[in-house]
Design an enzyme around this catalytic site. Sequence first.
Site, PDB file in Angstrom:
ATOM      1  N   GLY A  41      -7.147   1.216  16.929  1.00 54.21           N
ATOM      2  CA  GLY A  41      -7.055   1.666  18.303  1.00 54.21           C
ATOM      3  C   GLY A  41      -8.910   1.732  19.290  1.00 54.21           C
TER       4      GLY A  41
ATOM      5  N   GLN B  73     -15.475   2.531  25.169  1.00 56.01           N
ATOM      6  CA  GLN B  73     -16.248   1.942  23.269  1.00 56.01           C
ATOM      7  C   GLN B  73     -16.607   0.233  23.385  1.00 56.01           C
ATOM      8  OE1 GLN B  73     -12.311   3.540  20.968  1.00 56.01           O
ATOM      9  NE2 GLN B  73     -14.089   3.459  20.167  1.00 56.01           N
TER      10      GLN B  73
ATOM     11  N   HIS C 192      -6.059  10.052  20.952  1.00 56.44           N
ATOM     12  CA  HIS C 192      -6.689   9.707  20.350  1.00 56.44           C
ATOM     13  C   HIS C 192      -7.916   8.849  21.369  1.00 56.44           C
ATOM     14  CE1 HIS C 192     -10.340   9.321  17.859  1.00 56.44           C
ATOM     15  NE2 HIS C 192     -10.899   8.369  18.575  1.00 56.44           N
ATOM     16  N   GLU C 193      -6.965   7.826  21.706  1.00 58.78           N
ATOM     17  CA  GLU C 193      -7.537   6.689  23.281  1.00 58.78           C
ATOM     18  C   GLU C 193      -7.289   7.362  23.979  1.00 58.78           C
ATOM     19  OE1 GLU C 193      -9.314   4.081  21.079  1.00 58.78           O
ATOM     20  OE2 GLU C 193      -7.582   4.750  19.385  1.00 58.78           O
TER      21      GLU C 193
ATOM     22  N   HIS D 261     -10.743   9.134  25.116  1.00 61.77           N
ATOM     23  CA  HIS D 261     -11.831   8.209  25.009  1.00 61.77           C
ATOM     24  C   HIS D 261     -11.517   7.911  26.720  1.00 61.77           C
ATOM     25  CE1 HIS D 261     -14.196   7.317  21.357  1.00 61.77           C
ATOM     26  NE2 HIS D 261     -12.249   6.691  20.476  1.00 61.77           N
TER      27      HIS D 261
ATOM     28  N   CYS E 136     -13.824   7.682  14.163  1.00 64.71           N
ATOM     29  CA  CYS E 136     -13.849   6.905  15.851  1.00 64.71           C
ATOM     30  C   CYS E 136     -15.056   5.648  15.217  1.00 64.71           C
ATOM     31  CB  CYS E 136     -14.100   7.945  16.668  1.00 64.71           C
ATOM     32  SG  CYS E 136     -14.447   6.951  18.101  1.00 64.71           S
ATOM     33  N   LEU E 137     -14.330   4.662  15.834  1.00 65.73           N
ATOM     34  CA  LEU E 137     -15.426   3.694  15.905  1.00 65.73           C
ATOM     35  C   LEU E 137     -16.752   3.628  16.224  1.00 65.73           C
ATOM     36  CD1 LEU E 137     -13.357   0.548  16.635  1.00 65.73           C
ATOM     37  CD2 LEU E 137     -13.735   0.967  14.226  1.00 65.73           C
TER      38      LEU E 137
HETATM   39  O1  GNR Z   1      -9.708   3.177  13.522  1.00 63.95           O
HETATM   40  C1  GNR Z   1      -9.389   4.514  14.335  1.00 63.95           C
HETATM   41  N1  GNR Z   1      -8.911   5.024  13.306  1.00 63.95           N
HETATM   42  C2  GNR Z   1      -7.951   6.287  13.585  1.00 63.95           C
HETATM   43  C3  GNR Z   1      -7.923   6.904  12.370  1.00 63.95           C
HETATM   44  C4  GNR Z   1      -7.114   8.113  12.603  1.00 63.95           C
HETATM   45  C5  GNR Z   1      -7.300   8.596  14.085  1.00 63.95           C
HETATM   46  C6  GNR Z   1      -7.119   7.671  14.743  1.00 63.95           C
HETATM   47  C7  GNR Z   1      -8.262   7.090  15.055  1.00 63.95           C
HETATM   48  S1  GNR Z   1      -8.867   5.648  16.476  1.00 63.95           S
HETATM   49  C8  GNR Z   1      -9.788   4.772  15.659  1.00 63.95           C
HETATM   50  C9  GNR Z   1     -10.419   4.203  15.961  1.00 63.95           C
HETATM   51  C10 GNR Z   1     -10.625   4.325  16.836  1.00 63.95           C
HETATM   52  O2  GNR Z   1     -12.460   4.923  17.178  1.00 63.95           O
HETATM   53  N2  GNR Z   1     -10.055   4.465  18.610  1.00 63.95           N
HETATM   54  O3  GNR Z   1     -10.872   4.766  19.703  1.00 63.95           O
HETATM   55 NI    NI Z   2     -12.344   6.390  19.070  1.00 62.51          NI
END
Ligand code: GNR
Ligand code: NI
Length: 162
Positions: free
Chosen positions: A47, A52, A131-132, A135, A89-90
């Site tokens: 995601g 980001q 999660h997204e 953000h 999270c990236l």
């Molecule tokens: O790549 C991602 N892997 C992930 C793994 C478990 C729960 C959430 C994520 S999201 C993350 C990519 C990211 O930072 N998205 O904002």
């Molecule tokens: Ni993230």
Amino acid sequence: MAIRKIVEMGKDDILRKHSRKVTKFDHRLGVLLDDMADTMYEADGVGLAAPQVGVLKRAVVIDVGEGLIELVNPEILWSEGETIGAEGCLSVPGRRGTVKRPEKVRVHAQDRKGNHIEVEGEGLLAVCLCHELDHLDGVLYVDKMIEDVTDQMQEEEEGKGE
Ligand code: GNR
Ligand code: NI
């Protein structure tokens, strides 16, 4: 299509800001969503949210292995259940941590043309949706984290059942 630079926590406070609602469903939005998908796939993520890549717009892309989902102005309609799982999270490279999330969520959003859509997700998709969406409100998983997942915990987890 282009790869954009992913903003990292601590280097830029843009990740802490509130993203603005998208009102223009124009070519520029399409380019942003295309670039976000490219950037997510290049980084091996499941995601990516617009802040980001330094853009404070309410737009996210997700692909948990079931195809690309683009969500503009997403909002959670309802959620149910509870699950605790490891997240990364990236924008927080090299770390993982456990977070409590709903087991199932239903989201209302718009597509790149402004059409209204709904998406329902369970398991990883539900986690990723939450999660997204976080953000877009300047919230990172580390804010909700129960504990860090260490390399040792990771190895023990992977060693299970072998
Ligand atoms: O790549 C991602 N892997 C992930 C793994 C478990 C729960 C959430 C994520 S999201 C993350 C990519 C990211 O930072 N998205 O904002
Ligand atoms: Ni993230």
